[in-house]
Design a protein around this motif. Structure first.
Motif, PDB file in Angstrom:
ATOM      1  N   PHE A  11       0.880  -1.038  -0.087  1.00 37.21           N
ATOM      2  CA  PHE A  11      -0.033   0.050  -0.120  1.00 37.21           C
ATOM      3  C   PHE A  11       0.742   1.156  -0.005  1.00 37.21           C
ATOM      4  CE2 PHE A  11      -2.236  -3.337   2.227  1.00 37.21           C
ATOM      5  CZ  PHE A  11      -3.414  -3.538   1.471  1.00 37.21           C
ATOM      6  N   GLY A  12       0.835   2.261  -0.987  1.00 39.54           N
ATOM      7  CA  GLY A  12       1.835   3.129  -1.107  1.00 39.54           C
ATOM      8  C   GLY A  12       1.687   4.248  -0.074  1.00 39.54           C
ATOM      9  N   ARG A  13       0.414   4.447   0.614  1.00 37.69           N
ATOM     10  CA  ARG A  13       0.382   5.411   1.739  1.00 37.69           C
ATOM     11  C   ARG A  13       0.003   4.613   2.822  1.00 37.69           C
ATOM     12  NH1 ARG A  13      -3.313   9.715  -1.180  1.00 37.69           N
ATOM     13  NH2 ARG A  13      -1.637  10.910  -2.663  1.00 37.69           N
ATOM     14  N   GLY A  14       0.090   3.388   2.792  1.00 34.31           N
ATOM     15  CA  GLY A  14      -0.434   2.376   4.001  1.00 34.31           C
ATOM     16  C   GLY A  14      -1.859   2.473   3.951  1.00 34.31           C
ATOM     17  N   PHE A  15      -2.333   1.759   4.908  1.00 32.81           N
ATOM     18  CA  PHE A  15      -3.939   1.544   5.143  1.00 32.81           C
ATOM     19  C   PHE A  15      -4.144   1.692   6.575  1.00 32.81           C
ATOM     20  CE2 PHE A  15      -7.704  -1.104   5.996  1.00 32.81           C
ATOM     21  CZ  PHE A  15      -8.558  -0.530   5.011  1.00 32.81           C
ATOM     22  N   SER A  16      -5.022   2.579   7.047  1.00 32.94           N
ATOM     23  CA  SER A  16      -5.026   2.848   8.592  1.00 32.94           C
ATOM     24  C   SER A  16      -5.938   1.471   9.157  1.00 32.94           C
ATOM     25  CB  SER A  16      -5.994   3.965   8.819  1.00 32.94           C
ATOM     26  OG  SER A  16      -5.233   5.125   8.324  1.00 32.94           O
ATOM     27  N   ALA A  17      -5.579   1.103  10.184  1.00 29.73           N
ATOM     28  CA  ALA A  17      -5.996  -0.007  10.943  1.00 29.73           C
ATOM     29  C   ALA A  17      -6.010   0.219  12.382  1.00 29.73           C
ATOM     30  CB  ALA A  17      -5.437  -1.253  10.373  1.00 29.73           C
ATOM     31  N   ASN A  18      -6.399  -1.104  13.179  1.00 29.34           N
ATOM     32  CA  ASN A  18      -6.167  -1.026  14.783  1.00 29.34           C
ATOM     33  C   ASN A  18      -5.659  -2.064  15.149  1.00 29.34           C
ATOM     34  OD1 ASN A  18      -6.889   1.961  16.000  1.00 29.34           O
ATOM     35  ND2 ASN A  18      -8.573   1.565  14.830  1.00 29.34           N
ATOM     36  N   MET A  19      -4.806  -2.355  15.906  1.00 28.63           N
ATOM     37  CA  MET A  19      -4.538  -3.380  16.655  1.00 28.63           C
ATOM     38  C   MET A  19      -5.376  -3.828  18.015  1.00 28.63           C
ATOM     39  SD  MET A  19      -0.528  -3.299  16.173  1.00 28.63           S
ATOM     40  CE  MET A  19      -0.098  -4.582  17.578  1.00 28.63           C
ATOM     41  N   MET A  20      -6.076  -4.768  18.180  1.00 24.51           N
ATOM     42  CA  MET A  20      -6.950  -4.726  19.493  1.00 24.51           C
ATOM     43  C   MET A  20      -6.558  -6.270  20.237  1.00 24.51           C
ATOM     44  SD  MET A  20     -10.838  -4.160  19.982  1.00 24.51           S
ATOM     45  CE  MET A  20     -11.448  -5.815  19.161  1.00 24.51           C
ATOM     46  N   ALA A  21      -6.451  -5.908  21.392  1.00 24.55           N
ATOM     47  CA  ALA A  21      -6.639  -7.477  22.337  1.00 24.55           C
ATOM     48  C   ALA A  21      -7.555  -8.335  22.101  1.00 24.55           C
ATOM     49  CB  ALA A  21      -6.467  -7.148  23.724  1.00 24.55           C
ATOM     50  N   ILE A  22      -7.624  -9.747  22.111  1.00 27.34           N
ATOM     51  CA  ILE A  22      -8.636 -10.626  21.845  1.00 27.34           C
ATOM     52  C   ILE A  22      -9.786 -10.332  22.905  1.00 27.34           C
ATOM     53  CG2 ILE A  22      -9.314 -13.098  22.089  1.00 27.34           C
ATOM     54  CD1 ILE A  22      -7.662 -12.558  19.500  1.00 27.34           C
ATOM     55  N   LEU A  51       2.282  -5.278  25.538  1.00 30.10           N
ATOM     56  CA  LEU A  51       1.148  -5.817  25.107  1.00 30.10           C
ATOM     57  C   LEU A  51       1.149  -7.273  24.846  1.00 30.10           C
ATOM     58  CD1 LEU A  51       0.298  -3.043  22.466  1.00 30.10           C
ATOM     59  CD2 LEU A  51      -0.415  -3.040  24.786  1.00 30.10           C
ATOM     60  N   ALA A  52       0.099  -7.863  25.119  1.00 30.62           N
ATOM     61  CA  ALA A  52       0.088  -9.403  24.796  1.00 30.62           C
ATOM     62  C   ALA A  52      -0.106  -9.508  23.447  1.00 30.62           C
ATOM     63  CB  ALA A  52      -1.064  -9.976  25.718  1.00 30.62           C
ATOM     64  N   LEU A  53       0.859  -9.671  22.640  1.00 27.96           N
ATOM     65  CA  LEU A  53       0.679  -9.799  21.288  1.00 27.96           C
ATOM     66  C   LEU A  53       1.018 -11.338  20.800  1.00 27.96           C
ATOM     67  CD1 LEU A  53       3.201  -6.825  20.335  1.00 27.96           C
ATOM     68  CD2 LEU A  53       0.581  -6.945  20.175  1.00 27.96           C
ATOM     69  N   LYS A  54       0.870 -12.333  21.491  1.00 34.59           N
ATOM     70  CA  LYS A  54       0.705 -13.865  20.980  1.00 34.59           C
ATOM     71  C   LYS A  54      -0.244 -13.953  20.200  1.00 34.59           C
ATOM     72  CE  LYS A  54       1.059 -18.558  22.514  1.00 34.59           C
ATOM     73  NZ  LYS A  54       1.716 -18.778  21.394  1.00 34.59           N
ATOM     74  N   GLU A  55      -1.498 -13.351  20.575  1.00 35.47           N
ATOM     75  CA  GLU A  55      -2.767 -13.518  19.514  1.00 35.47           C
ATOM     76  C   GLU A  55      -3.374 -12.091  19.749  1.00 35.47           C
ATOM     77  OE1 GLU A  55      -6.536 -16.654  18.950  1.00 35.47           O
ATOM     78  OE2 GLU A  55      -4.447 -17.261  19.832  1.00 35.47           O
ATOM     79  N   PHE A  56      -3.817 -11.307  18.717  1.00 37.62           N
ATOM     80  CA  PHE A  56      -4.724 -10.216  18.690  1.00 37.62           C
ATOM     81  C   PHE A  56      -5.507 -10.075  17.453  1.00 37.62           C
ATOM     82  CE2 PHE A  56      -0.493  -9.253  17.200  1.00 37.62           C
ATOM     83  CZ  PHE A  56      -0.734  -8.364  16.121  1.00 37.62           C
ATOM     84  N   PHE A  57      -6.264  -9.179  17.582  1.00 40.87           N
ATOM     85  CA  PHE A  57      -7.218  -8.870  16.217  1.00 40.87           C
ATOM     86  C   PHE A  57      -6.540  -7.684  15.545  1.00 40.87           C
ATOM     87  CE2 PHE A  57     -10.885 -10.811  18.775  1.00 40.87           C
ATOM     88  CZ  PHE A  57     -10.964 -11.557  17.742  1.00 40.87           C
ATOM     89  N   LEU A  58      -6.506  -7.553  14.070  1.00 37.07           N
ATOM     90  CA  LEU A  58      -6.017  -6.513  13.286  1.00 37.07           C
ATOM     91  C   LEU A  58      -7.479  -6.167  12.602  1.00 37.07           C
ATOM     92  CD1 LEU A  58      -3.918  -4.632  12.048  1.00 37.07           C
ATOM     93  CD2 LEU A  58      -3.920  -6.455  10.109  1.00 37.07           C
ATOM     94  N   VAL A  59      -7.920  -5.049  13.327  1.00 38.65           N
ATOM     95  CA  VAL A  59      -9.378  -4.328  12.737  1.00 38.65           C
ATOM     96  C   VAL A  59      -9.165  -3.313  11.675  1.00 38.65           C
ATOM     97  CG1 VAL A  59     -11.584  -3.205  13.672  1.00 38.65           C
ATOM     98  CG2 VAL A  59      -9.864  -4.621  15.393  1.00 38.65           C
ATOM     99  N   LEU A  60      -9.669  -3.822  10.537  1.00 36.70           N
ATOM    100  CA  LEU A  60      -9.406  -3.148   9.280  1.00 36.70           C
ATOM    101  C   LEU A  60     -10.611  -2.176   8.836  1.00 36.70           C
ATOM    102  CD1 LEU A  60      -8.252  -6.188   7.304  1.00 36.70           C
ATOM    103  CD2 LEU A  60      -6.822  -4.646   8.133  1.00 36.70           C
ATOM    104  N   SER A  61     -11.846  -2.126   9.634  1.00 35.63           N
ATOM    105  CA  SER A  61     -12.988  -1.253   9.399  1.00 35.63           C
ATOM    106  C   SER A  61     -13.191  -0.523  10.472  1.00 35.63           C
ATOM    107  CB  SER A  61     -14.209  -2.041   8.838  1.00 35.63           C
ATOM    108  OG  SER A  61     -14.710  -2.860   9.733  1.00 35.63           O
ATOM    109  N   THR A  62     -13.876   0.752  10.420  1.00 34.04           N
ATOM    110  CA  THR A  62     -14.199   1.424  11.736  1.00 34.04           C
ATOM    111  C   THR A  62     -15.470   1.034  12.280  1.00 34.04           C
ATOM    112  OG1 THR A  62     -15.476   2.695  10.178  1.00 34.04           O
ATOM    113  CG2 THR A  62     -13.509   3.867  10.714  1.00 34.04           C
TER     114      THR A  62
END
Length: 94
Positions: A11-22, A51-62
């Protein structure tokens, strides 16, 4: 030499997202730099220390309807690599 198993889309400019704990206890904004069927490279806004990064969500939509379950693959400064966790195969029809 490229060792990736899957073709990546950059993605040229990147794609905004959020990381969130399970369990929803933490959230961090991030930018997805590239992605494939098996994982992605993210630039994280803020610290990932503690942060507990063993398993998490990558949220791609608002609205939270587009997401991938992830696990940490590597860290390099403010960038991390994540592997997408495949869902358990559905039971075969009899």
């Amino acid at each position: 030499m490229e060792n990736r198993k899957a073709h990546r889309v950059v993605f040229g400019r990147g794609f905004s997202a959020n990381m969130m704990a399970i369990d929803g206890t933490w959230q961090r904004p991030c930018t997805m730099q590239d992605a494939s069927d098996t994982g992605a490279r993210l630039t994280v806004d803020g610290s990932i220390e503690g942060l507990a990064l063993k398993e998490f969500f990558l949220v791609l939509s608002t609205m939270g309807k587009a997401y991938r379950r992830c696990q940490l693959a590597w860290v390099n400064g403010d960038q991390i690599g994540v592997s997408f966790i495949k869902s358990i195969d559905k039971k075969k029809k009899s």
